[in-house]
Design an enzyme around this catalytic site. Structure first.
Site, short mmCIF file in Angstrom:
data_model
loop_
_atom_site.label_atom_id
_atom_site.label_comp_id
_atom_site.label_asym_id
_atom_site.label_seq_id
_atom_site.Cartn_x
_atom_site.Cartn_y
_atom_site.Cartn_z
N CYS A 52 0.86 -1.17 0.00
CA CYS A 52 0.00 0.00 0.00
C CYS A 52 0.90 1.23 0.00
O CYS A 52 1.81 1.34 0.83
CB CYS A 52 -0.90 0.00 1.23
SG CYS A 52 -1.84 1.53 1.42
N ASP A 59 -0.35 -5.80 0.37
CA ASP A 59 -1.64 -6.10 -0.25
C ASP A 59 -1.45 -7.37 -1.06
O ASP A 59 -0.41 -7.56 -1.70
CB ASP A 59 -2.07 -4.97 -1.19
CG ASP A 59 -2.54 -3.74 -0.43
OD1 ASP A 59 -3.18 -3.89 0.61
OD2 ASP A 59 -2.26 -2.62 -0.91
#
Length: 154
Positions: A52, A59
């Protein structure tokens, strides 16, 4: 039987360091041995990771890439290294997904390409990203990507 020309490849069969960023990653291609036929090539990356850009937290996504070649195939080792280069790359889900698709389109100039990126939820919201270059060529067998939508506990 067709023999693939691998003489211009710089990574296949060699010890290669992992690229630090997607920009540093070298994507390579080989000529398709079946330019007389339309067929679909599918790559599945069930454990794709990026960061992120706001929090630096990882992620995770399940990415499916389908394409119909027009003369070129992506060399799979180079694709694996390229996808792995996102592990320390900060970008939003949409940016990662479209960057991958557009880089492959630039490399291959395929007759058609689609990408489905099924991102695992963070904060309770999955963000799935889908893109394709247009309609697939008529007559190709195009199976469903086979990734169930996120259901949570409901």
């Amino acid at each position: 039987m067709t023999k693939t020309d691998v003489s211009n490849l710089s990574q296949l069969g060699r010890n290669v360091d992992l690229p630090s960023t997607p920009e540093e990653a070298v994507l390579e291609r080989v000529p398709s041995g079946h330019q007389d036929a339309d067929f679909v090539v599918r790559f599945t990356a069930p454990e794709f990771t990026s960061l992120c850009p706001m929090t630096g937290q990882p992620d995770f996504a399940h990415i499916v890439i389908d394409y119909v070649p027009d003369g070129w195939l992506v060399e799979s080792k180079s694709l694996k290294l390229y996808l792995h280069s996102f592990r320390n790359h900060g970008a939003f889900h949409e940016d990662c997904t479209l960057d991958i698709a557009k880089r492959l389109v630039k490399l291959l100039s395929p007759k058609w390409l689609r990408i489905g990126a099924y991102w695992y939820p963070r904060g309770g919201i999955p963000i799935d990203v889908f893109w394709q270059t247009g309609a697939p060529p008529e007559g190709v067998w195009l199976p469903d990507q086979g990734v169930a939508p996120y259901r949570g506990r409901g």
